[in-house]
Each structure stands twice: as C-alpha cells, then as structure tokens.
Enzyme design. Structure first.
Site, short mmCIF file in Angstrom:
data_model
loop_
_atom_site.label_atom_id
_atom_site.label_comp_id
_atom_site.label_asym_id
_atom_site.label_seq_id
_atom_site.Cartn_x
_atom_site.Cartn_y
_atom_site.Cartn_z
N ASP B 52 39.93 -12.60 -13.67
CA ASP B 52 39.85 -13.63 -14.88
C ASP B 52 39.24 -14.17 -15.81
O ASP B 52 38.72 -14.44 -15.16
CB ASP B 52 40.95 -14.49 -14.12
CG ASP B 52 42.51 -14.08 -13.53
OD1 ASP B 52 42.94 -12.61 -13.96
OD2 ASP B 52 43.23 -14.66 -12.76
N TYR B 113 34.78 -17.07 -2.09
CA TYR B 113 35.28 -18.27 -3.55
C TYR B 113 34.80 -19.52 -3.16
O TYR B 113 35.02 -20.15 -2.36
CB TYR B 113 36.56 -17.02 -3.92
CG TYR B 113 36.90 -16.75 -4.55
CD1 TYR B 113 36.77 -16.54 -5.93
CD2 TYR B 113 37.56 -15.54 -3.82
CE1 TYR B 113 36.57 -14.75 -6.52
CE2 TYR B 113 37.56 -14.12 -4.66
CZ TYR B 113 37.48 -13.90 -6.17
OH TYR B 113 38.03 -12.77 -6.27
#
Lengths: 256, 256
Positions: B52, B113
């Site tokens: 994103d 992540y």
C-alpha cells in the site's frame, strides 16, 4: 519582553538550512511562522548556529523573543502548541523561559557534531540524505588519526577557503570514530567550529580510512595550516548537530 | 524471453504503493521505466505483493520479463545499471536470471513483515513516515499476546472488511514483539497474509500493550472471526516487508 529557549530537532533534507532566506524554505522561517501563530505576536528567532542546506540537528538551541508580552501559554505547553503547527520534520523537544541576556550562539561554550558514513556495498535507500555513501573504511585507522585533532590547534587547514575568520584557533575536546550498527560514525566536540570544519575533517579522515593518509600526515596537515592539503568537504547530508553546551565546561554543568 | 529476478528495497514514503496506477508515482512504474531505459526493450514487471501507499520494503522480490531478448547486460551488472537510473529511495540489491516458471507471488512460500511503533514522549522527526507514534507500550504483554497468533488459524478477524477473499485460513510461523533501540518492533511471518492483516494485528497488539486486551481476549477475537472485535488498522507508515521466502519451508532452503 519574554525570552523562550527552545530545544528543537529537525531532519534537514527539505530545508535550505537554518537561516531565513527570501523565497526558500528554512527551519528558522517555519519556526518563526509557527511561533507567531501560536503566540499571536511578532517573534524574533535566534539560533545557535547557521546549519547548511541538508544538515540535520538532533538538538539545536534557539530563542524566541516575544516582542509583545501578551503570550499566556504556560512554558510546559509551548512544545505541544508549536508541534501541532510545525511540519513533522521539525520538532520542539522543550521550552523554558531564560534571562534576557542568554544568547543561543554567544552563550554557547561548545558544540558536538556527528558525521555518518555508510561504507556498505549496498546503498540503503533508508539512509538516503542521512549518511554519506563511501567505499569500505577502516574505522580503527580513522579513530587513531582522529586523536591528532584533539586539543587546541590552529585549524586553518579545516576551514572552507574564502572564509573571513581571522582567529582559526579552536579547542577540540574530543574527536572519535567508531562503527555503530554497521555505519562509521565520527563524533567531534569543540569550543567552536570554523566554516565547514566538520565536513572537511570528515573528508580528511575518509582518506585515513582508505589507507591514503596516516596519523603522521594528519599532524603535518594541521601544522601546515593549508586547506589544500586536507581532504575534500564531505556532503551536508551526513552531518548532524548533536548537542550545544552552555555549562562552564563541556559535559559538566552542561544544560544538556 | 528472459526472466530476471530482482531483489529491491525501497522507502515507500514518496510512492502510492507498489502497483502501477494512472498518473500516480508507484514503485512498479519507476522500476519499469528504469528497466526499459537500461535494457532498451519493453519490460513487464511482476511483484511479490501489492504494498500500500507509504509501506516500505527492506526486501521486495519482483521479476522483469524482457520481452525482446536483445538485452546483453551481464546479470551481475544489472543492479548498478538500474540504480543509476532509479530515484535514490528505490535500490536494486541483486539480480539473477530465473526459469520462466518462477513467479514472485505464486512461487512464494511465505513472507515476513515488521511493524515499528515509537512510544516515546518525543516524536522524533527522524522517524516521521517510518514508525507509528503511539502512547507508552508494554512490549512484554504484547509479546505474550502475539504468541496466540502463531499457528494455523482462520484469521477473518484480521482482514479488512470488504475484502473478497473466501479462504481466510493462514499459518503464522512466528509473531513476536520486542523492544529494539528504544522502539517496539512487531515481526510476523506467515505462509500468506490477508488484506491489511499485519496492520490490524499491529492495532490489536497495541491494545494489549496498553493493557486494554489480554492474551485470552486475543484468543477469543481470533475464534470469533469478527473484524469488529479486533483493533484498528494501524497506518501504513510503520509497515515494512522484510523478506519473501521461496524455499520449501520458512527459514530453511530459503533463497534469502
């Protein structure tokens, strides 16, 4: 008149240095506008030094002279009042009222700067604008050479040519190089700095880290007072103002 | 046709995410333009995921399909050839030719992540865009709660509402929280992630770090499969794609 001492921190990447210049974004200008909005009066901002375009500050001391004493913001609420107005790359850490004879530049007894080299093959994009990318360095040789810089010397060799300062004697309290988190960090504190002094010291120690200059060379360069014998002026991006000392002696009685 | 696998790193702040969008700066677009200039042919870029807007990547895997095989740049010179064209916040770490059936997304066995929280009173301007500024956190409670997330579960509670994915079962290999250099760091690896999964896990563990949720609550939230019971979606700025795994099992036979 009320004099407020501000301790601020900023990422210099987006600014043409500290000092107000017509039509250019500078830290002083943003701070002044924020103070005028917050205090609702005209404000004069004075800084501890004039950092160049792209130079960063972990702790930069300045004063806000409130020309109209209408300000009623309590001291402890000033940082928050300014931080909501300031862009996120400038941050006010603390504020306190000081006596009218305090001057962020002339009252300072010394400063500490840091220069960050990244000598990895990998040009980490997270370090862009925050370190100088260079070839592999031997930080131990650099540290050995850095010790030659400590003490009181005429540092004419480390002053940008064209500078008009006459007295080029300064006392370097400490000049050290170490590897930290994979980066090579030069930390230097002195009672005062000549124009571009840290960036030229960084460029000279870079030659030491590459095996091109020895501690003996460094001693000779300082004695020569000859700018052309020292290393190049490293880019602004790796330079950080770490601290400003106001005590009688660096590290002691310091306000830091 | 030649397929080149690229391992890149980028600071996402200036980009509207990975994927090409009309009239918007995206990482994929910059990479594609750079490849076309360097290789002198049309190139198709495929990424391992669609990060994103504002999300960062320490290691993002993509492929460049050289539609015209005229390219004669030796593999080992590809990173340098691309890095001179790319903006400094995108960096190609390595390049290697791979078999035509390699797909950066479908061949991936898992990803790791990281989410960075800054819980200091002081909103460090050097962390702006690189961490989420939050109130004081208890990282030990967060880590205890994070363990509830490990293993194979239906993670519907951690998927952005409106997402059209039907199979919401994933295996989380590891989910840990630790304090590192004064920051609170969440690291999570899994065989796959639902839309906004890490940012919602971060928002839920934030409540644990504030003492508002316990490990027991977390267990119940997962079992409920109810998005509305989990925490908020944390901002993109604190999120980093750390690694992509292509081996048979995370950590082993991995190409990292």
């Amino acid at each position: 008149m009320k004099k407020i001492k501000l301790d601020i921190s900023y990422l210099g990447s987006a600014y043409c240095g500290w000092q107000v210049q017509p039509n250019k974004p500078t830290v002083q200008k943003f701070l002044q506008n924020s103070c005028e909005k917050a205090f609702g009066s005209s404000v004069e901002i004075t800084g501890c030094s004039r950092t160049d375009s792209g130079v960063h500050a972990k702790s930069f001391i300045c004063t806000a002279d409130l020309l109209d004493s209408a300000n009623n913001i309590p001291e402890e609420k000033i940082p928050a009042a300014l931080n909501v107005i300031l862009p996120p790359d400038i941050y006010v850490k603390s504020a306190e009222e000081v006596s009218p004879d305090f001057h962020p530049r002339y009252s300072a007894k010394g400063k500490e700067y840091e220069y960050i080299f990244c000598d990895r093959a990998y040009k980490d994009p997270f370090l862009y604008g925050r370190a100088a990318f260079v070839g592999v360095l031997d930080e131990k040789s650099m540290d050995l050479c850095a010790k030659q810089i400590e003490g009181e010397h005429d540092f004419a060799c480390f002053m940008a040519s064209g500078s008009k300062i006459i007295d080029t004697v300064r006392t370097v309290y400490s000049c050290r190089v170490e590897r930290r988190d994979g980066l090579v960090v030069l930390t230097v504190s002195a009672n005062g700095f000549l124009y571009n002094m840290v960036r030229i010291i960084a460029g000279t120690l870079l030659e030491c880290g590459r095996g091109k200059m020895t501690a003996f060379d460094l001693k000779e360069i300082i004695a020569s007072k000859d700018r052309s014998r020292a290393g190049r002026t490293m880019p602004a991006q790796g330079l950080y103002l770490n601290r400003v000392f106001y005590g009688d002696f660096m590290g002691e009685e310091s306000e830091e």
